[in-house]
Enzyme design. Sequence first.
Site, PDB file in Angstrom:
ATOM      1  CB  THR A  14      15.897  -3.085 -16.043  1.00 40.66           C
ATOM      2  OG1 THR A  14      16.021  -1.703 -15.734  1.00 40.66           O
ATOM      3  CG2 THR A  14      15.628  -3.869 -14.765  1.00 40.66           C
ATOM      4  CB  SER A  38      20.996   2.854 -20.314  1.00 42.88           C
ATOM      5  OG  SER A  38      20.382   2.958 -19.050  1.00 42.88           O
ATOM      6  CB  CYS A  42      11.892  11.091 -16.107  1.00 40.05           C
ATOM      7  SG  CYS A  42      10.779   9.679 -16.325  1.00 40.05           S
ATOM      8  CB  ILE A 278       8.401 -13.572 -27.866  1.00 35.52           C
ATOM      9  CG1 ILE A 278       9.074 -14.243 -29.062  1.00 35.52           C
ATOM     10  CG2 ILE A 278       8.424 -12.050 -28.038  1.00 35.52           C
ATOM     11  CD1 ILE A 278       8.464 -13.884 -30.407  1.00 35.52           C
ATOM     12  CE1 TYR A 279       9.440 -14.611 -20.102  1.00 36.01           C
ATOM     13  CE2 TYR A 279      10.692 -15.284 -22.041  1.00 36.01           C
ATOM     14  CZ  TYR A 279      10.140 -15.575 -20.808  1.00 36.01           C
ATOM     15  OH  TYR A 279      10.279 -16.834 -20.272  1.00 36.01           O
ATOM     16  CB  ALA A 280       6.449  -7.624 -24.580  1.00 36.54           C
ATOM     17  N   GLY A 282       7.603  -2.835 -20.492  1.00 37.95           N
ATOM     18  CA  GLY A 282       7.656  -1.389 -20.648  1.00 37.95           C
ATOM     19  C   GLY A 282       6.383  -0.758 -21.179  1.00 37.95           C
ATOM     20  CG  ASP A 283       6.617   3.406 -21.668  1.00 35.84           C
ATOM     21  OD1 ASP A 283       6.589   2.992 -20.494  1.00 35.84           O
ATOM     22  OD2 ASP A 283       7.190   4.450 -22.006  1.00 35.84           O
ATOM     23  CE1 TYR A 426       5.517  16.896  14.816  1.00 33.71           C
ATOM     24  CE2 TYR A 426       5.830  15.800  16.940  1.00 33.71           C
ATOM     25  CZ  TYR A 426       5.627  16.959  16.205  1.00 33.71           C
ATOM     26  OH  TYR A 426       5.540  18.169  16.825  1.00 33.71           O
TER      27      TYR A 426
END
Length: 563
Positions: A14, A38, A42, A278-280, A282-283, A426
């Site tokens: 992403t 990619s 799940c 530096i970026y991080a 996710g899990d 409804y």
Amino acid sequence: MKVVIVGGVAGGATAATRIRRLDEHAEITIFERSGYISYANCGLPYYIGGVIEDPEELTLQTPESFQTRFRINVKVKHEVIDIDVKRKTVTVRNLDTGEEFEEGYDKLILSPGAKPIRPDLPGIDSKNLFSLRTVEDTFRIHRFAEEHKPKTAVMVGGGFIGLEVAENLCELGVKVTVIQRGNQLLNTLDYDMATLVHSKLRSKGIDLKIGGNVVAFEETETGLNVLLENEQPIGTDMVLLAIGVSPENTLAKKAGLELGLKGAIAVNDKMETSVSDIYAVGDAVQIKHIVTGNDAVIALAGPANKQGRIAADNICGLDSHYKGSLGSSVIKLFDMTAAVTGLTEKAANISGIPYDKIVLSPASHAGYYPGAKTMTMKVVYEKETLKLLGAQIVGYDGVDKRIDVLATAISVGMKANGLKDLDLAYAPPYSSAKDPVNMAGFMIENIANGLVKQFHWDEVADLPRDGSVTLLDTRTANEYAHGHADGFINIPVDELRERLSEIGRTKPLYVMCQSGLRSYISCRILSQEGYDCYNFSGGYRFYSGIIREKAMAEQSYPCGMDK
């Protein structure tokens, strides 16, 4: 600008495509140690069960498609093994050839994900023991099932992935036993709500060993023995290990990045780590829980995708901030759906938040329209302020819709009684004129205004049976005869006004019915006649299911014994 991304799947892929949409001239390279860049993480259990037949359906993008559409350089089967934060380089190993090389970066994004927990137990490396994380893992399990036609399987662990795999193996005709060390499956739910899941799985022929502690695996001529503490071994053709995951922090730790809860990578709300550029995502990262503001580690695809986009925005000069997560999640188990958002009761308790809760059992849509089914909803809220804290729903049709409405309400800071005012769509096939979410709001308003007092399933056993209180069941005589809580007398709600003389006015009165509706009506009648009345939350259906499940869990059955 040269951007290197470690790990694909949700967060990394992403981030890469978002950077390209913002900067056509950035040089972007993704290193992914598996063979797939990619993929639908799940969806992996559903390939094992044959619901997804074509393995190519699991791969959302390929290195070639990334290059063709986005001009992103993807290197699969390439593992980043080191980071030099001063020189701004990564060391990469080609897993096919063993060759190692360095790659420089201006910006680095870490998206390593989480790794399955594998305890150091004897026999843990047996060839008939599997875990599920990658597409390759899925193919190994699928191939084993195709070639060996296992008749039995043991699932160690009762989380999302474990139960989804258990369901899919069961649908293939495999006799499945699930071993869970704690007192319930799906720890994202409260115990009372999880018992509904236990009952469903048992009804489908899945054996549950709640409270079972695996101590070793032993290879046999035909498969494996799963050795349990203080219990007989379970013989099986295959074992799947799904006892949880932990943040993959190997690289971050080597590079000296700040780590937080459970060893997760510490980031700010712009997804920046403690080291510049530096970026991080996710899990593997530590984030904030929206409700409590406390640090949390939430391994879900939705948050990972959002974090990847936010990291990309900030790399490209935008000002994006991650607001945290509610941990909203949903799982299909056969024809049942279980969902949760925000805090459970036990999480609120641990956080020291004074809370209250309601349990209700509305129909999925208008009762007169065919096919309506009961769902069980539990809503947790702050007692004094009525701030919505969380919700859980177990049922069938419409569970996902209601949990998303409740997640939205929590995200915008809505008070729990405000649920009654939501203007929800409804039509008889989809809902009732008073949607289940509205009903939750009505109930909470009644409690907040003092119109209703309530008691809960875990208080029933402690109610006095010495005559100092009155215990009343307001269902029909026939319903009462088919089962009731110990000590409760029966006066149907429609006979109540004519039989008030049978109920002493000076004693507290605890009232139960099947779902909570008739007992609520009874309490309104009785309260206005001067009785000190408490309505049972959730109804006898909810109560009896929990008690039945507790009794089942407290017994230990040898494998294959008729329950």
